[in-house]
Each structure stands twice: as C-alpha cells, then as structure tokens.
Design an enzyme around this catalytic site. Structure first.
Site, PDB file in Angstrom:
ATOM      1  N   GLY A  12       0.764  -1.303   0.053  1.00  0.00           N
ATOM      2  CA  GLY A  12       0.050  -0.239   0.132  1.00  0.00           C
ATOM      3  C   GLY A  12       0.808   1.170  -0.199  1.00  0.00           C
ATOM      4  N   THR A  13       1.534   1.764  -0.637  1.00  0.00           N
ATOM      5  CA  THR A  13       3.254   2.720  -0.959  1.00  0.00           C
ATOM      6  C   THR A  13       2.078   3.472  -1.155  1.00  0.00           C
ATOM      7  OG1 THR A  13       4.758   1.893  -2.552  1.00  0.00           O
ATOM      8  CG2 THR A  13       4.812   1.693  -0.756  1.00  0.00           C
ATOM      9  N   ASN A  14       1.438   3.168  -2.873  1.00  0.00           N
ATOM     10  CA  ASN A  14       0.603   3.935  -3.670  1.00  0.00           C
ATOM     11  C   ASN A  14      -0.526   4.932  -2.799  1.00  0.00           C
ATOM     12  OD1 ASN A  14       0.910   4.078  -6.567  1.00  0.00           O
ATOM     13  ND2 ASN A  14       1.758   2.092  -6.109  1.00  0.00           N
ATOM     14  N   MET A  91      -4.804  -7.038  -6.639  1.00  0.00           N
ATOM     15  CA  MET A  91      -3.905  -8.231  -8.203  1.00  0.00           C
ATOM     16  C   MET A  91      -5.113  -9.242  -7.895  1.00  0.00           C
ATOM     17  SD  MET A  91      -0.955  -7.715  -7.509  1.00  0.00           S
ATOM     18  CE  MET A  91      -0.451  -9.496  -8.321  1.00  0.00           C
ATOM     19  N   ILE A  93      -8.125  -9.872 -10.427  1.00  0.00           N
ATOM     20  CA  ILE A  93      -8.868  -9.566 -11.822  1.00  0.00           C
ATOM     21  C   ILE A  93     -10.251  -8.415 -11.644  1.00  0.00           C
ATOM     22  CG2 ILE A  93      -9.657 -11.074 -13.843  1.00  0.00           C
ATOM     23  CD1 ILE A  93      -7.521 -12.417 -13.815  1.00  0.00           C
ATOM     24  N   LEU A  94     -10.853  -8.020 -12.037  1.00  0.00           N
ATOM     25  CA  LEU A  94     -12.163  -7.616 -12.468  1.00  0.00           C
ATOM     26  C   LEU A  94     -12.977  -8.134 -13.473  1.00  0.00           C
ATOM     27  CD1 LEU A  94     -11.646  -3.990 -11.338  1.00  0.00           C
ATOM     28  CD2 LEU A  94     -11.949  -5.677  -9.561  1.00  0.00           C
ATOM     29  N   ASN A 108      -6.111   3.066 -12.712  1.00  0.00           N
ATOM     30  CA  ASN A 108      -5.170   1.883 -12.209  1.00  0.00           C
ATOM     31  C   ASN A 108      -4.016   2.933 -12.423  1.00  0.00           C
ATOM     32  OD1 ASN A 108      -3.829  -0.805 -11.507  1.00  0.00           O
ATOM     33  ND2 ASN A 108      -3.418  -1.188 -13.734  1.00  0.00           N
ATOM     34  N   HIS A 110       0.105   1.406 -13.521  1.00  0.00           N
ATOM     35  CA  HIS A 110       0.826   0.785 -13.710  1.00  0.00           C
ATOM     36  C   HIS A 110       2.125   0.944 -13.523  1.00  0.00           C
ATOM     37  CE1 HIS A 110       2.206  -2.821 -15.779  1.00  0.00           C
ATOM     38  NE2 HIS A 110       2.539  -1.723 -16.906  1.00  0.00           N
TER      39      HIS A 110
HETATM   40  C1  GRF Z   1       2.498  -1.149  -7.878  1.00  0.00           C
HETATM   41  O1  GRF Z   1       4.043  -0.884  -8.593  1.00  0.00           O
HETATM   42  C2  GRF Z   1       2.382  -0.525  -9.114  1.00  0.00           C
HETATM   43  O2  GRF Z   1       2.097  -0.215  -9.610  1.00  0.00           O
HETATM   44  C3  GRF Z   1       1.195  -2.232  -8.895  1.00  0.00           C
HETATM   45  O3  GRF Z   1       0.900  -2.399  -7.867  1.00  0.00           O
HETATM   46  C4  GRF Z   1       2.249  -2.149  -6.672  1.00  0.00           C
HETATM   47  C5  GRF Z   1       1.422  -1.892  -5.949  1.00  0.00           C
HETATM   48  O4  GRF Z   1       2.260  -1.049  -4.988  1.00  0.00           O
HETATM   49  N1  GRF Z   1      -0.065  -2.100  -9.764  1.00  0.00           N
HETATM   50  P1  GRF Z   1       1.559  -1.053  -3.182  1.00  0.00           P
HETATM   51  O5  GRF Z   1       0.991  -1.843  -2.217  1.00  0.00           O
HETATM   52  O6  GRF Z   1       0.936   0.267  -3.430  1.00  0.00           O
HETATM   53  O7  GRF Z   1       2.959  -0.670  -2.604  1.00  0.00           O
END
Ligand code: GRF
Length: 209
Positions: A12-14, A91, A93-94, A108, A110
């Site tokens: 969950g860093t994003n 992770m 699939i929808l 999303n 990527h």
């Molecule tokens: C990120 O690299 C994002 O681009 C991909 O999954 C990863 C998620 O990382 N879709 P985090 O859980 O947000 O750290």
C-alpha cells in the site's frame, strides 16, 4: 465531494501517497472513504486504519465463480457510494460486470509506460525484469482508466523514469515508485475529482489542468 474507494492487496505505498496527498490538501474535491483489500493481511489495511479510514476485505476465493464475486464487489462498492475506484496494487481480476457498473470510474496505476511492458502477466517485479531484459533506457508509470482490455483503457497520466547501469528489478521498481507512481497517482485522483479529465469519442483523454 467525491467518495474515493481504494482497492489494494499488498503493502500500500501508493495508498500512502494518496493519504499523504489528502492530508496535504492536494485532493480538494475528494475524500478516501474506504479501503477494500483482497487480502486480510495486507499492510495497506493498517495504513488505512492508522488514518481513520473505513476498511473492508473481499476475497475471490470466498466466491464460487467470477460472476458471484463480481456481484458481491459491485454491491460492496455501491454500499460505499464509490464515485471513483482506485486500483492501487489490487491483484484480483475484475470481471465485466464490475467494469460496466463503474464505466470510466475505475483507474489503475501500472509501473511502465503503456503500451510497453503491459497486459497479461506484466505485474510486480516482472514488469521491471522485462524492461531491463529489453535494455530500455527510459521506463516509467501510467495511470489509466480500466476497461475490458488488460491495461488497455484510456491513458490519463504518464511519467518517465531513467534506467541506470547496474539496475536490478528491485532498484528500478523503487525508483519508478518514488519518481513516478507516488506522484502521478495522487495527481490523477485530484484531476478526476476536479472533473478535469474528459474522455473523447476515440477513448482518448483530454486533461484540463
Ligand atoms: C505498484 O508497483 C503498482 O504500480 C502496481 O502494484 C504495485 C503496488 O504497490 N500496480 P503498493 O502496494 O502500492 O506498494
């Protein structure tokens, strides 16, 4: 004010970048109202709880088939009044029903410059492994709308990141996150909430900054 629901599976860093942007007042017209995880152990859930954000868990394996899972997920998202759904390392699939129910409302992140290194099988470290294998000198990240084609929806924002001599997939992954993902995801969310992203008839976005 738009209700933002973030779907996660891992660290969950994003999600953290979104929470930080929200706390810094960078998302003016939206609020993260719920974090939904496919994995009850995801550290992302802890990040949500630490910030007083509502959480939920929905696991694919608890449903007999894709149809049942999609139905349950749509119901959950509707209960949460989701105006924007952000896939931040989600992770599972929808299925079509989810995509159709929230057309142009799911985005999303990527970790490459689409259309390079994307599509089925390109997730996590594999994306960076393939970029290094090809010897590209520039990679990056893309925020895009989600449609029925894997990584094929309209592109919202992209940011380039340099590849350095001696990079490993892990080092490159970290640089792409720091220099691109954590910047363009909050920005795309903010633009969406400000209604500054227009999708034209060719499925191309126009950004009105
Ligand atoms: C990120 O690299 C994002 O681009 C991909 O999954 C990863 C998620 O990382 N879709 P985090 O859980 O947000 O750290």
């Amino acid at each position: 004010m738009k209700n933002i629901v973030v779907l996660v599976s891992g660290g969950g860093t994003n999600l953290q970048a979104l929470i930080d942007a929200q706390n810094d007042g960078k998302i003016q017209n939206g609020k993260i109202s719920c974090v939904i995880s496919s994995n009850p152990e995801a550290y992302a859930l802890e990040r949500a709880r630490n910030n007083g954000i509502d959480t939920a868990v929905i696991r694919r394996r608890d449903y007999e088939n894709q149809k049942e899972y999609d139905k349950a997920l749509v119901e959950l998202l509707k209960t949460k009044n989701a105006d924007l759904i952000v896939l931040a390392g989600f992770m599972t699939i929808l299925g079509e029903y989810v995509i159709q129910s929230f057309r142009n409302k799911i985005i999303n992140i990527h970790p490459s410059l689409i259309p390079s290194f994307c599509g089925e099988g390109f997730y996590g470290l594999r994306v960076h492994e393939q970029a290094l294998k090809k010897g590209v000198k520039v990679t990056g990240a893309t925020v895009h709308f989600v449609n029925e084609i894997c990584d094929g929806g309209a592109i919202i924002l992209q940011k380039a990141v340099e590849v350095h001599n001696g990079d490993t997939p892990e080092i490159l992954q970290k640089r792409v996150m720091q220099e691109a993902e954590w910047k363009i995801l909050p920005l795309a969310v903010s633009l969406f909430c400000d209604e500054k992203i227009i999708i034209n008839e060719n499925n191309i976005t126009e950004i009105h900054k």
